[in-house]
Structures are given as C-alpha cells and as structure tokens.
Design an enzyme around this catalytic site. Structure first.
Site, PDB file in Angstrom:
ATOM      1  N   SER A 292       0.884  -1.174   0.000  1.00  0.00           N
ATOM      2  CA  SER A 292       0.000   0.000   0.000  1.00  0.00           C
ATOM      3  C   SER A 292       0.916   1.217   0.000  1.00  0.00           C
ATOM      4  O   SER A 292       2.106   1.095   0.318  1.00  0.00           O
ATOM      5  CB  SER A 292      -0.835  -0.005   1.284  1.00  0.00           C
ATOM      6  OG  SER A 292      -1.419   1.274   1.499  1.00  0.00           O
TER       7      SER A 292
ATOM      8  N   TYR B 129      -2.143  -1.020  10.661  1.00  0.00           N
ATOM      9  CA  TYR B 129      -2.226  -1.483   9.261  1.00  0.00           C
ATOM     10  C   TYR B 129      -0.941  -1.117   8.521  1.00  0.00           C
ATOM     11  O   TYR B 129      -0.358  -1.952   7.823  1.00  0.00           O
ATOM     12  CB  TYR B 129      -3.444  -0.850   8.593  1.00  0.00           C
ATOM     13  CG  TYR B 129      -3.560  -1.119   7.111  1.00  0.00           C
ATOM     14  CD1 TYR B 129      -3.717  -2.411   6.623  1.00  0.00           C
ATOM     15  CD2 TYR B 129      -3.521  -0.067   6.191  1.00  0.00           C
ATOM     16  CE1 TYR B 129      -3.826  -2.657   5.253  1.00  0.00           C
ATOM     17  CE2 TYR B 129      -3.636  -0.312   4.826  1.00  0.00           C
ATOM     18  CZ  TYR B 129      -3.785  -1.599   4.361  1.00  0.00           C
ATOM     19  OH  TYR B 129      -3.895  -1.838   3.008  1.00  0.00           O
TER      20      TYR B 129
HETATM   21  N1  LIG Z   1      -8.722  -0.802  -1.324  1.00  0.00           N
HETATM   22  C1  LIG Z   1      -7.736  -0.021  -0.942  1.00  0.00           C
HETATM   23  O1  LIG Z   1      -7.916   1.193  -0.774  1.00  0.00           O
HETATM   24  C2  LIG Z   1      -6.351  -0.596  -0.763  1.00  0.00           C
HETATM   25  C3  LIG Z   1      -5.271   0.289  -0.814  1.00  0.00           C
HETATM   26  C4  LIG Z   1      -3.980  -0.205  -0.650  1.00  0.00           C
HETATM   27  C5  LIG Z   1      -3.783  -1.562  -0.452  1.00  0.00           C
HETATM   28  N2  LIG Z   1      -4.843  -2.409  -0.395  1.00  0.00           N
HETATM   29  C6  LIG Z   1      -4.582  -3.845  -0.175  1.00  0.00           C
HETATM   30  O2  LIG Z   1      -5.069  -4.574  -1.287  1.00  0.00           O
HETATM   31  C7  LIG Z   1      -5.428  -5.897  -0.886  1.00  0.00           C
HETATM   32  C8  LIG Z   1      -6.821  -6.238  -1.396  1.00  0.00           C
HETATM   33  O3  LIG Z   1      -7.749  -5.367  -0.795  1.00  0.00           O
HETATM   34  P1  LIG Z   1      -9.146  -4.958  -1.461  1.00  0.00           P
HETATM   35  O4  LIG Z   1      -9.146  -3.494  -1.535  1.00  0.00           O
HETATM   36  O5  LIG Z   1      -9.390  -5.749  -2.676  1.00  0.00           O
HETATM   37  O6  LIG Z   1     -10.129  -5.363  -0.260  1.00  0.00           O
HETATM   38  P2  LIG Z   1     -11.434  -6.272  -0.167  1.00  0.00           P
HETATM   39  O7  LIG Z   1     -12.372  -6.002  -1.285  1.00  0.00           O
HETATM   40  O8  LIG Z   1     -11.929  -6.103   1.232  1.00  0.00           O
HETATM   41  O9  LIG Z   1     -10.853  -7.760  -0.355  1.00  0.00           O
HETATM   42  C9  LIG Z   1     -10.068  -8.366   0.643  1.00  0.00           C
HETATM   43  C10 LIG Z   1      -9.932  -9.857   0.377  1.00  0.00           C
HETATM   44  O10 LIG Z   1      -9.147 -10.434   1.440  1.00  0.00           O
HETATM   45  C11 LIG Z   1      -9.811 -11.588   1.911  1.00  0.00           C
HETATM   46  N3  LIG Z   1      -9.564 -11.837   3.324  1.00  0.00           N
HETATM   47  C12 LIG Z   1      -9.714 -10.959   4.360  1.00  0.00           C
HETATM   48  N4  LIG Z   1      -9.523 -11.606   5.517  1.00  0.00           N
HETATM   49  C13 LIG Z   1      -9.261 -12.910   5.211  1.00  0.00           C
HETATM   50  C14 LIG Z   1      -9.000 -14.069   5.989  1.00  0.00           C
HETATM   51  N5  LIG Z   1      -9.013 -14.058   7.322  1.00  0.00           N
HETATM   52  N6  LIG Z   1      -8.769 -15.241   5.338  1.00  0.00           N
HETATM   53  C15 LIG Z   1      -8.809 -15.290   3.990  1.00  0.00           C
HETATM   54  N7  LIG Z   1      -9.032 -14.233   3.197  1.00  0.00           N
HETATM   55  C16 LIG Z   1      -9.266 -13.055   3.816  1.00  0.00           C
HETATM   56  C17 LIG Z   1     -11.295 -11.308   1.678  1.00  0.00           C
HETATM   57  O11 LIG Z   1     -12.001 -12.561   1.531  1.00  0.00           O
HETATM   58  P3  LIG Z   1     -13.034 -13.194   2.596  1.00  0.00           P
HETATM   59  O12 LIG Z   1     -13.633 -12.061   3.383  1.00  0.00           O
HETATM   60  O13 LIG Z   1     -14.008 -13.932   1.743  1.00  0.00           O
HETATM   61  O14 LIG Z   1     -12.183 -14.106   3.417  1.00  0.00           O
HETATM   62  C18 LIG Z   1     -11.276 -10.565   0.354  1.00  0.00           C
HETATM   63  O15 LIG Z   1     -11.316 -11.469  -0.717  1.00  0.00           O
HETATM   64  C19 LIG Z   1      -5.275  -5.926   0.638  1.00  0.00           C
HETATM   65  O16 LIG Z   1      -4.040  -6.510   0.967  1.00  0.00           O
HETATM   66  C20 LIG Z   1      -5.277  -4.452   1.021  1.00  0.00           C
HETATM   67  O17 LIG Z   1      -4.562  -4.224   2.212  1.00  0.00           O
HETATM   68  C21 LIG Z   1      -6.125  -1.957  -0.544  1.00  0.00           C
END
Ligand SMILES: NC(=O)c1ccc[n+]([C@@H]2O[C@H](COP(=O)([O-])OP(=O)(O)OC[C@H]3O[C@@H](n4cnc5c(N)ncnc54)[C@H](OP(=O)(O)O)[C@@H]3O)[C@@H](O)[C@H]2O)c1
Length: 285
Positions: free
Chosen positions: A137, A150
């Site tokens: 991130s 985080y």
């Molecule tokens: N969106 C942003 O603004 C942003 C910015 C920078 C970095 N990121 C990073 O990008 C990545 C993806 O995030 P996203 O934005 O796509 O978020 P998201 O839509 O909330 O997706 C997160 C994914 O992680 C899975 N997950 C969460 N807890 C889990 C667990 N205990 N076991 C297995 N799977 C788990 C969820 O699946 P289940 O709930 O089905 O388990 C979901 O598929 C993350 O690493 C996040 O930190 C996001």
C-alpha cells in the site's frame, strides 16, 4: 512461458482486487486457485469464469493456514504465479488498538503471506521460474495517522518483498510489490466493521485527534475520485506477463504526491508535510 497450462494462486479472491486479478489471470490462460473464506463467492466466480478453482481458507487461523499450505505443497501442476492479496485494515491510535486485534491483523496481512509463500516456493524453485506479487500500500512507506497498525503490517510486507526479491533472484523467481492508494472495493467497509465504534471506546484525550484527523482526511479527499480495482489489477497483470517486471509499482490517489515527497524530503520535513496534510499540524490537546 512454456506450452503447459500454468497455475496461479490468488489469496483474497472473493472480492476487490483479488477477484479482478483472478478473473484476468484466468482470461490469460492460467488455472487460478482462488482462495478466501467466503466459499459461496468463490464458487459463484468459478461458475462464471472458466479456469477458477475455489479454495476456502481462513488466513487468520494458523491451523487452517497449515491445512491449506499442505494442499498447496502437494500441487503437481507447475505453479508459476502467487498473488498475496488478502488483507484488511483497522483504525485507531495505537493506544486504542488492542494487542489481540493487532495480532490478528498481522496473522492475515503478514504471517499467512509468509507461510503461503513458503508453501509455494518449492514448486517454483523446481521450475526455476515464478512471479510473486505482494499487495502492499502507499502506507507501506509512511503511516497515515490513526491507521498505524495497518501501516506497520504493510511496512513488513515491503521488507519481506525486498528480501525475497534478492533471495529468489538466483532461482529465476521475480518478486513485485504493489503500492495502491485508496481503491474502491469492500476494503473501507471491512475496516469500519473490524474497527468497531472507536469513538465510544477512545480515551477522551484522543477525541480531538480523531476529529482533527477525520476533518483533515475529509479535506484531503475533496474532489478526489477513488478509482476501481481495474487500475491496480491491470498493473498486476502487466507485471506478471512482463519479461522484466519492476520491483515496485505505485498507483492511485495520493501515490505520486505522498510517495514522491517521502522520497524527496528528509524525515523531519516529510513528517511536517504529513502532519499538515492530515490536519494535525498545530493541534494541542
Ligand atoms: N482498497 C484499498 O484502498 C487498498 C489500498 C492499498 C492496499 N490495499 C490492499 O489490497 C489488498 C486487497 O484489498 P481490497 O481493496 O481488494 O479489499 P477487499 O475487497 O476487502 O478484499 C479483501 C480480500 O481479502 C480476503 N480476506 C480478508 N480476511 C481474510 C482471511 N481471514 N482469510 C482469507 N481471506 C481473507 C477477503 O475474503 P473473505 O472475506 O471472503 O475471506 C477478500 O477477498 C489488501 O491486501 C489491502 O490491504 C487496498
């Protein structure tokens, strides 16, 4: 890449960037192991997209991670891509975050990322090729106030990615870190849910900080259009399919300005910039 169909593993494939990445990889001819907790979502995805293999795992549960890693270790097909994408955030000043919730977050964002990587590496090493993509991130390089736990997990993802990049180069395995700014996924809703009612449990001393930081972040986001996952998943796919991917890719709101200033300014000047930008400059409680 050779003629044989290659396998990719994407964690957090039930939503957001992981889901989009799994779809794109399947469209590029990979068999994609799509892992997450919500099996209904993964099965639905597998019904819609050819080449997706749904696998349930709770990355917060070390025993379940071991079971999943056993399955990964026994894969006979060549595994050539790992996208360590699963992750979430919690908010709060450090005094307001319990050690238990911090440990759980590190279990998902860091320890499981390392463990799943360990499980994939013998397969990749035996082929002397592979690509590992780790979702960091912009806060992998500086913490926004009130989300430092985080940020700490993403700093650790950066360090692990940097170390792996050097350790694995002799085996022909490439390691890429992705630093998105804010992206419209379920990420924010999950962060709100996992944080709970921060204001209700915060020490009164912190309330002015939360108010000032909330107003500061509100101002920062004024006029900003938060992009969808495609901005990042296009980059992930390009990196995977490239003959020479970069070590790190950054994209999304604030990435250029904040990471640019982080690289340009010394620590004192950068933290003045960050305090100002996040609305905390001059605040006395
Ligand atoms: N969106 C942003 O603004 C942003 C910015 C920078 C970095 N990121 C990073 O990008 C990545 C993806 O995030 P996203 O934005 O796509 O978020 P998201 O839509 O909330 O997706 C997160 C994914 O992680 C899975 N997950 C969460 N807890 C889990 C667990 N205990 N076991 C297995 N799977 C788990 C969820 O699946 P289940 O709930 O089905 O388990 C979901 O598929 C993350 O690493 C996040 O930190 C996001």
């Amino acid at each position: 890449m050779g003629e044989q169909r290659q396998t990719a593993l994407v964690t957090g494939a039930s939503s957001g960037m992981g889901r989009e990445t799994a779809i794109k990889l399947a469209g590029s001819g990979f068999t994609v192991i799509a892992a997450a907790r919500r099996m209904n979502r993964l099965k639905e995805l597998a019904d819609q997209v050819q080449g997706i293999v749904p696998k349930q795992v709770d990355l917060a549960d070390p025993e379940d991670v071991e079971r999943f890693c056993g399955y990964v270790s026994e894969l006979e097909d060549p595994l050539s891509v790992l996208v360590n994408n699963a992750g979430y955030s919690i908010r709060g000043a450090i005094e307001d975050v319990s050690l238990g919730s911090m440990k759980r977050l590190f279990e998902v964002n860091l320890f499981s990322l390392v463990r799943v990587t360990q499980a994939c590496l013998p397969n990749m090493r035996s082929q002397r090729q592979g690509t590992i993509v780790n979702l960091s991130s912009i806060v992998g390089k500086f913490p926004f106030p009130m989300s430092s736990v985080y940020a700490a997990s993403k700093y650790a993802v950066e360090a692990i990615s940097d170390a792996l990049r050097v350790e694995l180069r002799p085996f022909g395995i490439r390691v890429v870190a992705i630093r998105p700014g804010p992206i419209a996924t379920e990420f924010n809703d999950v962060a709100n849910e996992m944080t709970g009612d921060l204001m209700a449990r915060a020490d009164p001393d912190y309330k002015p900080l939360y108010q000032a930081a909330g107003a500061g972040m509100g101002k920062l986001f004024e006029g900003v259009t938060v992009p969808g996952p495609e901005l990042i998943t296009n980059i992930i796919l390009d990196a995977i399919l490239s003959d020479s991917p970069r070590a790190v890719y950054s994209a999304g709101p604030f990435s250029e300005e904040f990471l640019g200033q982080r690289a340009k300014l010394d620590d004192d000047a950068f933290y003045d910039f960050l305090t100002e930008k996040t609305g905390l400059m001059g605040l006395k409680v």
